[in-house]
Scaffold this active site. Structure first.
Site, mmCIF file in Angstrom:
data_model
loop_
_atom_site.group_PDB
_atom_site.id
_atom_site.type_symbol
_atom_site.label_atom_id
_atom_site.label_comp_id
_atom_site.label_asym_id
_atom_site.label_seq_id
_atom_site.Cartn_x
_atom_site.Cartn_y
_atom_site.Cartn_z
ATOM 1 N N HIS A 35 0.801 -1.230 -0.042
ATOM 2 C CA HIS A 35 -0.011 0.080 0.098
ATOM 3 C C HIS A 35 0.919 1.365 -0.207
ATOM 4 O O HIS A 35 1.616 1.469 0.808
ATOM 5 C CB HIS A 35 -0.910 0.026 1.411
ATOM 6 C CG HIS A 35 -1.670 1.227 1.270
ATOM 7 N ND1 HIS A 35 -1.762 2.016 2.339
ATOM 8 C CD2 HIS A 35 -2.882 1.624 0.626
ATOM 9 C CE1 HIS A 35 -2.720 3.047 2.329
ATOM 10 N NE2 HIS A 35 -3.306 2.573 1.089
ATOM 11 N N GLU A 62 1.404 -0.601 -5.040
ATOM 12 C CA GLU A 62 0.283 0.281 -5.290
ATOM 13 C C GLU A 62 0.868 1.797 -5.644
ATOM 14 O O GLU A 62 1.891 2.152 -5.021
ATOM 15 C CB GLU A 62 -0.538 0.491 -4.213
ATOM 16 C CG GLU A 62 -1.831 1.368 -4.756
ATOM 17 C CD GLU A 62 -2.553 1.782 -3.389
ATOM 18 O OE1 GLU A 62 -1.882 2.097 -2.331
ATOM 19 O OE2 GLU A 62 -3.831 2.172 -3.603
ATOM 20 N N ASP A 64 -1.009 5.406 -6.320
ATOM 21 C CA ASP A 64 -1.983 6.600 -6.462
ATOM 22 C C ASP A 64 -1.496 7.646 -7.235
ATOM 23 O O ASP A 64 -0.328 8.040 -7.321
ATOM 24 C CB ASP A 64 -2.326 6.957 -4.805
ATOM 25 C CG ASP A 64 -2.562 6.039 -3.890
ATOM 26 O OD1 ASP A 64 -3.789 5.524 -3.942
ATOM 27 O OD2 ASP A 64 -2.289 5.888 -2.955
ATOM 28 N N HIS A 77 -0.747 10.214 -2.948
ATOM 29 C CA HIS A 77 -2.039 9.725 -2.343
ATOM 30 C C HIS A 77 -3.122 10.415 -2.671
ATOM 31 O O HIS A 77 -4.345 10.108 -3.257
ATOM 32 C CB HIS A 77 -1.939 9.231 -1.078
ATOM 33 C CG HIS A 77 -3.504 8.875 -0.664
ATOM 34 N ND1 HIS A 77 -4.359 9.409 0.238
ATOM 35 C CD2 HIS A 77 -3.834 7.746 -0.882
ATOM 36 C CE1 HIS A 77 -5.320 8.986 0.303
ATOM 37 N NE2 HIS A 77 -5.392 7.937 -0.230
HETATM 38 O O1 G3P Z 1 -6.803 2.053 -3.012
HETATM 39 C C1 G3P Z 1 -7.328 1.114 -2.216
HETATM 40 C C2 G3P Z 1 -6.478 1.564 -0.851
HETATM 41 O O2 G3P Z 1 -5.398 2.383 -1.288
HETATM 42 C C3 G3P Z 1 -7.102 2.452 0.123
HETATM 43 O O3 G3P Z 1 -7.342 3.693 -0.254
HETATM 44 O O4 G3P Z 1 -7.296 5.873 0.238
HETATM 45 O O5 G3P Z 1 -5.311 4.561 0.562
HETATM 46 O O6 G3P Z 1 -5.903 5.078 -1.538
HETATM 47 P P1 G3P Z 1 -6.527 4.872 -0.308
HETATM 48 CA CA CA Z 2 -5.101 3.814 -3.049
#
Ligand code: G3P
Ligand code: CA
Length: 465
Positions: A35, A62, A64, A77
């Site tokens: 994440h 991941e 963003d 993010h």
């Molecule tokens: O994208 C899913 C996960 O990353 C949770 O969301 O707010 O951290 O981007 P967020």
């Molecule tokens: Ca995310």
């Protein structure tokens, strides 16, 4: 005596080993999604953190994604720079009326002057004394170039899990972030359902548009993940009667909603609190099995190892992972502590897999010389530890060797086996990268420019969910 001969003599132990391998195979179907990269260890969204997440054996990293004033896609993010950079210090007066500094108001050259800071330095994360480190906000292209390069040198596929952030906000600003993102993905060779990528977004209509309009234009068809927000979040809004209204997700977790999604979506993701309440009760007990029966995977977020962030029904990060992976039955988790989650899956020894078979010992029975096997998962280290080194002789499934009697333990899968493909979805699968060991960065693909309507500036946009 040769161990293999001993095991052949003992049908019980052969069965036991088979059971262990089956259980490991099940554990290896589970994935770890880093994440915001290795954010629990080295700040979120920067290139060293990506490298660390890869080295720790994460299945997917991941990203963003938001856009800059000059139409660059960067890995950040939220649309604002305040939380993770020194923007206020470097560019005083450039904030909007709400007091926030929006990436979309800065050029990439300006954003590259910023340095990242750890947003949670007091929770045992990376010390916020990085003035000399100069970690910077990466572009999406930089991150893909790093990952494609590491795929080549490490000789393994590295999954990516990009999220298109707030398409509605970008549209308001006159930018089509979805088209910009899919064009970059195409440029870096992500084209088909076989490619190791999940493309995620909270916006259901935008995902439909990506599938129905953008993918056909660009001749691509990637696995899509529908993120599910609560109805009070900022992730998805639509303009109705001159007002930006929050999206209502209520339909989406019903059987008919899931069936609709499954015609073009590979899986769903949601905050873990949507699945399990604070006491450990399942809130949507059929959701995971319904999704699986429709060929979709389930990837909840976000899993942290800090004790203060654990819910009351577990006492450790590993218990939390055990609960979600193997009781709730999810296929993968987004976690800030990817290294710990990889270790958890590697070291997990379910009790059912290690109970000795009730069978009389025969001469030379392996049980005579094997030490006792543990019946519960061993304690895991409390601090992140690097997983075993990545094999130097190439990727692929390494056969699990029968261990020598003197040093027998439950077999550990090599890192290279921790990259399973997710469940297949019913979408058609066009051409794939033929040789996963050779992942060339293809020449840029010429794609048509999208038609972007002119739009007005927002009055206020919250920075975070
Ligand atoms: O994208 C899913 C996960 O990353 C949770 O969301 O707010 O951290 O981007 P967020
Ligand atoms: Ca995310």
């Amino acid at each position: 005596m040769d161990c293999k001969i001993l095991i052949i003599k003992s049908g019980g132990w052969a069965f036991l080993l088979l059971a262990v391998l089956v259980v490991f195979a099940q554990a290896n179907d589970k994935i770890v999604i880093a994440h915001r990269a290795a954010s629990g260890y080295l700040m979120e969204h920067n290139l060293p953190s990506v490298t660390l997440a890869v080295a720790m054996g994460s299945d997917y990293i991941e990203q963003d994604l938001v856009m800059t004033q000059d139409d660059q896609v960067i890995v950040l993010h939220e649309p604002t720079l305040d939380r993770v950079t020194n923007v206020a210090e470097l560019f005083p007066g450039r904030e909007r009326k709400d007091g926030k500094f929006y990436a979309i108001d800065f050029t990439l050259a300006e954003i590259k002057q910023l340095h990242l800071k750890e947003p949670y330095p007091n929770s045992g994360r990376f010390p916020d004394n990085n003035k000399n480190l100069q970690l910077t906000v990466p572009t999406f292209k930089e991150e893909l170039e790093l990952i494609r390069g590491l795929e080549k040198t490490l000789r393994k596929d590295i999954g990516i899990y990009p999220e298109i952030k707030q398409p509605w906000f970008h549209r308001k600003e006159g930018k089509d972030i979805s088209m910009a993102v899919v064009k970059i993905l195409r440029e870096y060779g992500y084209k088909s359902q076989e490619d190791k990528i999940f493309l995620q977004c909270f916006d259901p209509e935008e995902l439909r548009r990506i599938h129905d309009e953008l993918f056909p234009i660009l001749q691509m068809n990637l696995k899509l993940i529908q993120l599910i927000d609560d109805n009070n979040g900022d992730e998805t809004k639509s303009l109705q009667w001159g007002e930006w209204i929050n999206y209502n997700y209520d339909w989406i977790t019903s059987k008919s909603g899931l069936r609709t999604l499954s015609s073009y979506i590979a899986g769903i993701g949601m905050d873990k609190s949507m699945l399990v309440d604070k006491a450990g009760n399942l809130l949507l007990p059929e959701l995971v099995s319904d999704a699986h029966s429709l060929g979709m995977v389930v990837h909840p977020f976000t899993f942290h190892r800090e004790k203060e962030l654990l819910t009351s029904y577990v006492t450790t990060f590993e218990e939390l992972l055990e609960f979600f992976y193997f009781k709730v039955g999810v296929d993968g988790v987004f976690t800030d502590h990817c290294g710990d989650a990889v270790l958890f899956l590697q070291n997990r020894v379910p009790a059912t897999a290690v109970e000795p078979a009730a069978e009389p010992a025969v001469e030379g029975d392996v049980r005579e010389i094997l030490p006792a096997q543990p019946t519960v998962a061993p304690d895991l280290p409390l601090s992140p530890v690097m997983p075993p080194a990545i094999p130097v002789d190439g990727p692929g499934v390494t056969p699990v060797a029968v261990p020598e009697a003197a040093a027998v333990t439950i077999p550990q899968p090599p890192v290279s086996t921790l990259t399973p493909e997710p469940a297949q979805v019913p979408n058609p699968s066009p051409a794939s990268v033929s040789d996963p060991q050779m992942v060339p960065i293809p020449a840029p693909v010429s794609v048509p420019e999208p038609v972007i309507p002119s739009m007005s500036l927002p009055s206020e946009v919250k920075s975070q969910k």
